[in-house]
Design an enzyme around this catalytic site. Structure first.
Site, PDB file in Angstrom:
ATOM      1  CB  SER A  31      -0.941   0.042   1.325  1.00 33.36           C
ATOM      2  OG  SER A  31      -1.766  -1.272   1.000  1.00 33.36           O
ATOM      3  CG  ASP A  53       5.250 -10.842  -2.626  1.00 33.41           C
ATOM      4  OD1 ASP A  53       5.513 -11.986  -2.568  1.00 33.41           O
ATOM      5  OD2 ASP A  53       4.875 -10.295  -1.469  1.00 33.41           O
ATOM      6  CB  THR A 516      -4.465  -6.976   0.570  1.00 31.09           C
ATOM      7  OG1 THR A 516      -4.915  -5.549  -0.104  1.00 31.09           O
ATOM      8  CG2 THR A 516      -3.061  -7.281   0.093  1.00 31.09           C
TER       9      THR A 516
END
Length: 606
Positions: A31, A53, A516
């Protein structure tokens, strides 16, 4: 200049070209990285946002597809998005190495090289190769960006990634033959200048800043402090601290809100000295999910949130949860008598606490248990805070496993080599690739142990765990190829076969009731199912819904939480249970035993 976003972070006042956002899973790295990228783009800068990632959800957050090629973000001028996808990077890397083979190489020789480049080591190095190319500014469009922002994997994986430039440049400096795990010598040497340039960029404070992201919570702060020290040792000394989710209670007498605010104040006041010395930014806890460009803009701006944020519900009953308690699920696990229980999920969702609670719960029910972890940043010992008869605690430590693996190879394969041959073998074994192979062998031993006892495995955050699963799959394919694909008929049972055996292995996916983590848990489940591994249950951790809070901001978060619980109940999970938010984290065998007890039955003394 676009005025929609306030550049409220000090790190954005005079940002370096490269910005790395790193920290424990679940602290909000993605974020903040995305919000910072949007803020800089809105301020007129040309920005590339890069995910390293393997379990990234930037596509969901920004409404743009993830690709190994930079793609524009439709809603943000001057911002592009790039994902270093391990599978795509691996294939591109294989093609570059194969292109270096002699033109008269036979099909069999090419097939052999491709097989050598099919393992997890190649996956890691190929992904790193793409990362290093960005730092070395080799792409034609490198100069098209004023800033490159890296949204990294959770801490343990990121430390491994950032250590590779030094590891590989040092390895290559003393190796004039090349490492067998990377393929032909020419393919390896092709990368040497890139690694050296990447190391130089990472070490230059005028070029690179590392942003250590944490929550106002003691454990993430302790991990951030360890990360700061390890990165300094690697030469990455230009660091900043970002404390995300700072909460201030607004309702007098709300026990839950007061406890959350007090923990935050105490954590900031007593943070480790290495963090206290860093310049820092504090970002307030928001009532809205940070998904979508408008929400990400609002994250760094004042006000209540984006125009499309759900209204805050300050009154009304808390949502009810019709989910089985953890103790009931542990009863079901205990009935099998033995097996592998793998705890998986995004970083920061509470995997270690859950793994420890399940292990303690199985001991309470009369079983011997081996609790171990593959997470480089795990804190199993700190969570248990003591010993318990019947519970063995271990760790798959990459350094220790690498040393053990090297000793084994030198005493077997190197036993009959002359002095020069042993020196060359040892040189190859000092490659950073060896660590991945050693960890896989240790993982295989743990899987095999579960045939006769309970093994509870606290895994690394999702991306790193998927790389381990890739290694398991690569080994399985190699064995099946050598045995004609008959597996059990030939007397071979690979670790992957054991993971696919629902009678032996039970995978538990842990998530927070937030958009998320739930999305990433769903993606993890899809990846496992593609490998023919069916998750056994989901655990929803740190639920505020039953807390009784009346704080307006927390009530808004509860409304968002219920939407995610409904989403899980709509078909994502076959079994589920919920763990409530607790004012005090369950640390120690007594607290874990209470968490794991069967409802309406007292916990056994621990």
């Amino acid at each position: 200049m676009d005025s929609r976003t306030s550049l409220s972070l000090g790190l954005l006042d005079q940002p370096t070209r490269f910005l790395f956002f790193t920290g424990k899973g679940g602290v909000g790295k993605t974020s903040l990285a995305a919000a910072s990228a949007i803020a800089l783009a809105d301020a007129g800068r040309r920005v590339l946002l890069v995910s390293t990632d393997p379990a990234s959800n930037l596509d969901e957050m920004l409404g743009a597809p993830l690709s190994n090629q930079a793609v524009p973000v439709p809603a943000v001028a001057r911002l592009s998005l790039l994902n270093i996808d391990p599978d795509t990077a691996s294939e591109a890397y294989r093609q570059r190495v194969l292109a270096k083979l002699s033109t008269d190489a036979s099909d069999d020789e090419r097939a052999t090289v491709r097989e050598q480049l099919s393992g997890a080591c190649t996956t890691e190095i190929a992904a790193f190769d793409e990362f290093a190319a960005l730092l070395a500014r080799e792409h034609d469009d490198d100069h098209a960006y004023d800033h490159v922002i890296f949204d990294t994997a959770p801490t343990g994986h990121t430390l491994r990634l950032l250590s590779l430039p030094r590891a590989w440049s040092g390895f290559l400096a003393g190796n004039d033959r090349g490492a067998s795990c990377l393929g032909p010598h020419s393919g390896l040497k092709m990368q040497e200048a890139r690694f050296v340039a990447a190391l130089a960029a990472l070490s230059d404070p005028a070029v690179t800043t590392v942003v250590l992201v944490t929550r106002p919570d003691p454990r993430p702060m302790q991990e951030a402090a360890r990360t700061a020290e390890e990165l300094r040792a690697l030469g990455l000394g230009h660091q900043r601290l970002a404390i995300n989710g700072v909460f201030h209670a607004s309702q007098v007498g709300d026990r839950v809100a007061d406890a959350i605010a007090a923990m935050g104040r105490d954590s900031i006041a007593h943070m480790p000295e290495i963090l206290a010395r860093l310049p820092r930014d504090e970002i307030p806890l928001r009532a809205f999910d940070t998904v979508g460009v408008s929400a990400l803009r609002a994250l760094l701006a004042g006000g209540d949130g984006p125009p499309d944020a759900p209204a805050i519900a300050a009154t009304g009953p808390a949502p009810t949860l019709d989910l089985a308690p953890l103790g009931r699920r542990i009863d079901e696990l205990a009935a099998a008598g033995h097996g592998l229980i793998m705890i998986m999920g995004k970083g920061g969702v509470g995997k270690t606490t859950l793994a420890a609670a399940i292990a303690v719960g199985l001991v309470q029910r009369g079983h011997s248990v081996h609790l171990t972890t593959t997470d480089p940043a795990a804190h199993v010992d700190a969570t248990l805070a003591g010993s318990l008869p019947g519970l063995k605690v271990g760790r798959i430590d990459p350094r220790a496993e690498t040393a053990r693996y090297i000793d084994k190879i030198m005493s077997t394969r190197g036993q009959h080599l002359d002095e020069q041959g042993r020196a060359l073998l040892l040189e190859d074994l000092r490659s950073p690739c060896t660590e991945e192979v050693a960890v896989f062998h240790a993982f295989s031993r743990v899987v095999n142990e579960a045939r006769t006892a309970f093994v509870v495995l606290d895994t690394a955050p999702t991306g790193h765990s998927l790389l381990l699963m890739d290694a398991t799959g690569a080994y399985h394919r190699q064995m099946m190829s050598q045995r004609g694909g008959e597996g059990h008929a030939k007397g071979i049972t690979t670790p992957l076969m054991r993971l696919q055996d629902a009678e032996l292995t039970r995978v538990i996916i842990v998530t927070l009731p937030e958009v998320t983590p739930v999305s990433q848990a769903a993606a993890l489940q899809d990846d496992l199912r593609r490998a023919k591994i069916e998750p056994w249950a989901w655990v929803i951790n740190k639920s505020l819904a039953a807390s009784g809070t009346i704080d307006p901001l927390l009530r808004a978060r509860i409304a968002a939480e219920q939407r995610q619980i409904d989403r899980i109940a709509a078909g994502l999970a076959r079994r589920s249970c919920v763990l409530p938010w607790l004012p005090e984290p369950p640390v120690g065998t007594l607290a874990l035993g209470r968490l794991a007890a069967t409802p309406d039955a007292p916990a056994s003394p621990a």
